[in-house]
Design an enzyme around this catalytic site. Structure first.
Site, PDB file in Angstrom:
ATOM      1  N   GLU A 177       0.819  -1.215   0.000  1.00  0.00           N
ATOM      2  CA  GLU A 177       0.000   0.000   0.000  1.00  0.00           C
ATOM      3  C   GLU A 177       0.856   1.269   0.000  1.00  0.00           C
ATOM      4  O   GLU A 177       0.535   2.233   0.696  1.00  0.00           O
ATOM      5  CB  GLU A 177      -0.904   0.017   1.238  1.00  0.00           C
ATOM      6  CG  GLU A 177      -1.787  -1.201   1.361  1.00  0.00           C
ATOM      7  CD  GLU A 177      -2.453  -1.326   2.728  1.00  0.00           C
ATOM      8  OE1 GLU A 177      -2.018  -0.645   3.673  1.00  0.00           O
ATOM      9  OE2 GLU A 177      -3.404  -2.101   2.834  1.00  0.00           O
ATOM     10  N   GLU A 238      -6.905  -7.678  -1.636  1.00  0.00           N
ATOM     11  CA  GLU A 238      -7.490  -7.706  -0.297  1.00  0.00           C
ATOM     12  C   GLU A 238      -8.986  -7.489  -0.413  1.00  0.00           C
ATOM     13  O   GLU A 238      -9.448  -6.352  -0.450  1.00  0.00           O
ATOM     14  CB  GLU A 238      -6.894  -6.604   0.591  1.00  0.00           C
ATOM     15  CG  GLU A 238      -5.509  -6.909   1.091  1.00  0.00           C
ATOM     16  CD  GLU A 238      -5.093  -6.041   2.275  1.00  0.00           C
ATOM     17  OE1 GLU A 238      -5.943  -5.302   2.811  1.00  0.00           O
ATOM     18  OE2 GLU A 238      -3.910  -6.110   2.646  1.00  0.00           O
TER      19      GLU A 238
END
Ligand SMILES: *[C@@H]1O[C@H](CO)[C@@H](O)[C@H](O)[C@H]1NC(C)=O
Ligand SMILES: *[C@@H]1O[C@H](CO)[C@@H](O)[C@H](O)[C@H]1NC(C)=O
Ligand SMILES: *[C@@H]1O[C@H](CO)[C@@H](O)[C@H](O)[C@H]1NC(C)=O
Length: 625
Positions: A177, A238
């Site tokens: 991320e 995710e």
């Protein structure tokens, strides 16, 4: 018969020769060994599940129809002190990956070094913060050299478990991320090169959320070459099966039907998926993270996540709907050749047909043990032995303890003498909360909201018991996560000086010292904080259980020296998961560190009561952040 080494060499060779790459991706499809492949992945973190339960959880994953295990790797646990590495027992990453292979699961590894994961400092070791100029997740030289030293240790351990080496790892994620942090445009290239230069040749992935996507509830992985965006998403790296909880708020849930609708659509579009989490487990001890988007909120120990398998590994409605769904879409189930290196003595089996789903493993034994009497008591003040002296306050990370790696987690006690009363001001230098004592009697507490306290007059001892409630694991606040007293505290505007400092990290060495302290029977009115001890007798082989801490105040629970985590009357978590493998037949020692309020007994429960819940799907998603 061929030796294992020869078979392994053969398999490696076959893989190199055949169109023989592991996971590959073009603009629309993944392939493994040249054949179309859909990743049906799920996350289970080995560091959140007792090692003795790994196999049970992975078998349940397999029986649900998933084909790929995803896990993060927590640097802070693997290198607790600079240059001191631990890849043993509970942290035996290699054993975990081999177990996945043995059970026929591919592995996508997410080694960070930053992992987010609702884990203290996103998995970065706290000793990095000793350098006051440290810039985490950048090419700052101090960070770069620490990452290099860690990867020099980590990568050789797992390199031979890569697909190309005959192992199950088909892809490796680069950082985590970074798009939402993006402080240094050279950093991602540095991490990518950390992997490449150490011989990682499998597909590299990034997992990124841009806030818009995050608000929609999905994160999108960008497979393939790092700087190439795919035509359309190949994989949802995710897919959040639920959500985590923070202290003082409700327990989050996410309905199975709502999840089913989205997962079905993802599958219908031919997109690969990773369920985050498939099984959350627990952030034992002091490993929970925190969030801070203006307000600091620390996370609870349970990482139940309302995932398909519960914190204790039970099947939930989500598990069953997913199993039906994945069975239905198993037209493209794959071929997992047995990993020779991991399973010595097994034959290579190339299974080319879709296998029926294995039976669902039966549930493990769980007990609500009889309540046990709290028998012994130790006042906090009687435990203070090993001390440090300092004119000015020192933050936890910079305390000269643990071979000069500082104190990482837990409580730190700062004590000094004052000659008058007046107004005590924290100057917002307390991380994250402090109980304040005058002559060792409680006078109040300080935290982010309450920064001022009136102190009674006279020459007295002033004590601050400061708790590190967990470091932020996501967002810009990551930069500012030193704990303890991070600057001056003032009394009538004059900074306090000449501190005596005690580390209460609740680690094994601390607990060992505690055992030789003067424990006594519990007084009618014990003073707080204090340690309370009970013995649990287990007759047969121990099963999992939960400790019901509903009636206690705030503190920490340890069983046979293992730190289970915190209890706090504000909830939402009131039940601490106690893994059976951490208990033994016979006597088990339970120690509760308690700040405010004790009970005569410790009570167990078979199942936790999550209390008041809130459905994440019914919230505007951004309000969670
Ligand atoms: C991607 O790979 C698949 C499987 O090999 C193939 O069928 C498909 O045509 C490829 N697509 C493109 C755009 O190359
Ligand atoms: C999976 O699908 C097969 C074929 O449709 C069916 O016979 C079997 O009962 C299904 N298994 C589960 C667990 O749903
Ligand atoms: C846990 O303890 C509380 C307080 O004593 C009690 O009300 C509750 O029923 C207990 N929970 C379980 C599941 O036993």
């Amino acid at each position: 018969s061929l030796s294992i080494q020869m078979l392994r060499r053969k398999l490696t060779e076959v893989r190199r020769m055949s169109s023989g790459r592991g996971l590959m991706a073009n603009s629309s499809q993944f392939t493994v060994e040249g054949k179309p492949f859909r990743i049906l992945g799920g996350s289970i973190h080995y560091f959140r599940v007792p090692k003795a339960h790994w196999e049970d959880r992975l078998l349940k994953m397999k029986a649900c129809g998933l084909n790929t295990l995803t896990t993060y790797v927590p640097w802070n646990l693997h290198e607790p002190e600079r240059g001191m590495f631990n890849f043993q027992d509970q942290l035996d990453l290699k054993a975990y990956i081999c177990l996945a292979a043995k059970l026929g699961l591919w592995v996508i590894l997410r080694p960070g070094p930053y992992i987010c994961a609702e884990w203290d400092l996103g998995g970065l070791p706290s000793w990095l913060l000793q350098d006051k100029h440290m810039q985490l997740r950048t090419t700052y030289p101090g960070f770069v050299s620490a990452v290099n030293a860690y990867f020099d240790k980590l990568i050789p351990l797992i390199k031979h478990l890569m697909f190309q080496g005959g192992g199950p790892i088909i892809a490796v994620q680069v950082e985590n991320e970074y798009g939402s942090y993006a402080k240094d445009d050279k950093y991602m290239a540095f991490i990518k090169n950390c992997l490449l230069s150490r011989g990682i040749t499998e597909l590299l992935l990034t997992s990124d959320n841009w806030e818009g996507l995050k608000c929609g509830g999905v994160e999108e992985g960008i497979p393939g070459v790092l700087d190439t965006l795919p035509q359309r998403p190949l994989m949802v790296m995710e897919y959040w099966s639920g959500w985590f909880d923070v202290w003082g708020e409700n327990h989050h849930i996410f309905q199975a039907d709502d999840m089913l609708a989205v997962v079905s659509e993802i599958l219908e579009r031919g997109v690969s998926i990773n369920l985050y989490m498939f099984h959350g487990g627990s952030s034992f001890g002091f490993m929970n993270g925190a969030m801070d988007f203006g307000t600091y909120k620390s996370q609870v120990n349970s990482y139940d996540y309302d995932a398909p398998l519960s914190e204790a590994g039970d099947y939930t409605p989500k598990y069953h709907v997913l199993r039906t769904l994945f069975n239905f879409s198993s037209g493209i189930q794959f071929i997992v050749d047995v990993m020779l290196f991991c399973v010595p003595g097994r034959h290579i089996s190339l299974c080319l047909s879709a296998e029926p789903l294995p039976d669902v493993p039966s549930l493990q034994k769980r007990s609500a043990y009889h309540p046990v009497d709290v028998q012994q008591y130790l006042c906090l003040w009687d435990t203070l032995r090993f001390q440090l002296k300092s004119e000015k306050p020192i933050n936890m990370e910079n305390l000269p303890v643990n071979n000069n790696n500082g104190q990482s987690y837990g409580y730190t006690l700062y004590e000094t003498t004052i000659t008058s009363g007046g107004t005590l001001h924290s100057m917002n230098n307390i991380r994250d909360r402090a109980l304040v004592f005058v002559d060792r009697q409680p006078v109040g507490s300080l935290n982010y909201k309450t920064q001022e306290l009136t102190i009674p007059d006279g020459k007295r001892t002033l004590t601050l018991l400061v708790e590190n409630c967990g470091r932020v694991n996501y967002g810009k606040a990551l930069d500012n996560q030193r704990k303890g007293l991070v600057g001056d505290i003032t009394l009538n505007n004059a900074p306090l000086r000449d501190f005596t400092i005690y580390c209460l990290d609740m680690r094994p060495s601390f607990m060992k010292r505690l055992s030789s302290a003067p424990w006594k029977s519990v007084p009618h009115k014990p003073s707080f904080p204090g340690f309370f001890q009970a013995t649990l007798h287990v007759e047969e082989s121990p099963g999992d259980t939960f400790l019901n801490m509903s009636d206690w105040g705030k503190g920490v629970v340890l069983i046979n020296g293992q730190n289970l985590g915190r209890h706090w009357f504000i909830g939402p978590q009131h039940y601490l998961y106690v893994p059976g493998p951490w208990l033994r037949r016979g006597e088990n020692q339970i120690i509760v560190f308690e700040e405010h309020k004790s009970e005569e007994k410790l009570v167990f429960a078979e199942n936790p009561d999550h209390g008041k819940t809130i459905d994440v799907y019914k919230l505007p998603f951004c309000t969670l952040l």
